[in-house]
Design a protein around this motif. Sequence first.
Motif, PDB file in Angstrom:
ATOM      1  N   ALA A   1       0.833  -1.208   0.000  1.00 22.26           N
ATOM      2  CA  ALA A   1       0.000   0.000   0.000  1.00 22.26           C
ATOM      3  C   ALA A   1       0.866   1.256   0.000  1.00 22.26           C
ATOM      4  CB  ALA A   1      -0.937  -0.004   1.204  1.00 22.26           C
TER       5      ALA A   1
ATOM      6  N   TRP B   1      -1.860  -2.708  -9.942  1.00 20.34           N
ATOM      7  CA  TRP B   1      -2.990  -3.234  -9.180  1.00 20.34           C
ATOM      8  C   TRP B   1      -4.279  -2.906  -9.901  1.00 20.34           C
ATOM      9  CZ3 TRP B   1      -1.492  -6.631  -5.893  1.00 20.34           C
ATOM     10  CH2 TRP B   1      -0.182  -6.556  -5.417  1.00 20.34           C
TER      11      TRP B   1
ATOM     12  N   ASP C   1     -12.482  -4.124  -4.987  1.00 17.78           N
ATOM     13  CA  ASP C   1     -11.413  -4.846  -4.303  1.00 17.78           C
ATOM     14  C   ASP C   1     -11.601  -6.346  -4.555  1.00 17.78           C
ATOM     15  OD1 ASP C   1      -9.802  -6.166  -2.403  1.00 17.78           O
ATOM     16  OD2 ASP C   1     -10.034  -4.538  -0.960  1.00 17.78           O
TER      17      ASP C   1
ATOM     18  N   ARG D   1     -10.628  -8.761  -2.887  1.00 16.81           N
ATOM     19  CA  ARG D   1     -10.989  -9.437  -1.634  1.00 16.81           C
ATOM     20  C   ARG D   1     -12.491  -9.396  -1.418  1.00 16.81           C
ATOM     21  NH1 ARG D   1      -9.408  -7.130   2.957  1.00 16.81           N
ATOM     22  NH2 ARG D   1      -9.067  -5.144   1.952  1.00 16.81           N
ATOM     23  N   TYR D   2     -13.124  -8.260  -1.741  1.00 15.70           N
ATOM     24  CA  TYR D   2     -14.577  -8.170  -1.584  1.00 15.70           C
ATOM     25  C   TYR D   2     -15.280  -9.111  -2.565  1.00 15.70           C
ATOM     26  CZ  TYR D   2     -19.301  -6.637  -0.989  1.00 15.70           C
ATOM     27  OH  TYR D   2     -20.649  -6.638  -0.742  1.00 15.70           O
ATOM     28  N   THR D   3     -14.762  -9.204  -3.777  1.00 14.60           N
ATOM     29  CA  THR D   3     -15.354 -10.102  -4.771  1.00 14.60           C
ATOM     30  C   THR D   3     -15.369 -11.542  -4.251  1.00 14.60           C
ATOM     31  OG1 THR D   3     -14.606  -8.640  -6.541  1.00 14.60           O
ATOM     32  CG2 THR D   3     -15.160 -10.906  -7.160  1.00 14.60           C
TER      33      THR D   3
ATOM     34  N   TYR E   1     -15.907  -9.565   4.697  1.00 16.07           N
ATOM     35  CA  TYR E   1     -14.864  -8.638   4.231  1.00 16.07           C
ATOM     36  C   TYR E   1     -14.213  -7.897   5.400  1.00 16.07           C
ATOM     37  CZ  TYR E   1     -12.814  -4.799   1.496  1.00 16.07           C
ATOM     38  OH  TYR E   1     -11.966  -3.882   0.941  1.00 16.07           O
TER      39      TYR E   1
ATOM     40  N   SER F   1     -10.411  -9.195   7.232  1.00  9.95           N
ATOM     41  CA  SER F   1      -9.501  -8.265   6.558  1.00  9.95           C
ATOM     42  C   SER F   1      -8.068  -8.441   7.059  1.00  9.95           C
ATOM     43  CB  SER F   1      -9.947  -6.818   6.805  1.00  9.95           C
ATOM     44  OG  SER F   1      -9.725  -6.462   8.154  1.00  9.95           O
TER      45      SER F   1
END
Length: 131
Positions: free
Chosen positions: A41, A54, A59, A61-63, A92, A96
Amino acid sequence: MDRAWFRAACAEPTASGQLRTHVRGVREILGRVAPIMPLIAAAAATDPEFAAQWPAGPDPRYTVQHAAAEALISKPDARPGVDTARAADLLYGLLSPELYLILVRDRGWSPEAWEEWACAALTAQLCMDQE
């Protein structure tokens, strides 16, 4: 979503079984990836070429968590009234890398203790009470 552990989790016949398998898989990934995410990040924030590597948009991760939530809410022990969006948000947030690092790296929890807590918290929110 193309990982064997993710497919196995979604194939579990119950929401509680899916959560146990899913949280274990996420713990194994976070143990390897979460420690380097702050570095990524920071690099992306200061280097436009690095940031361009990227994907833009939702995101990933959300998918993944949304796909898990879709499978979970159809299970017989899923908590009534919890829709896919709410389940995905809980997955999510609680799974995290940021929260994992706070508890494991900063507060000294073992990865196994984090897994147990995350599974219990998600089960309480997403599954019917087991009496």
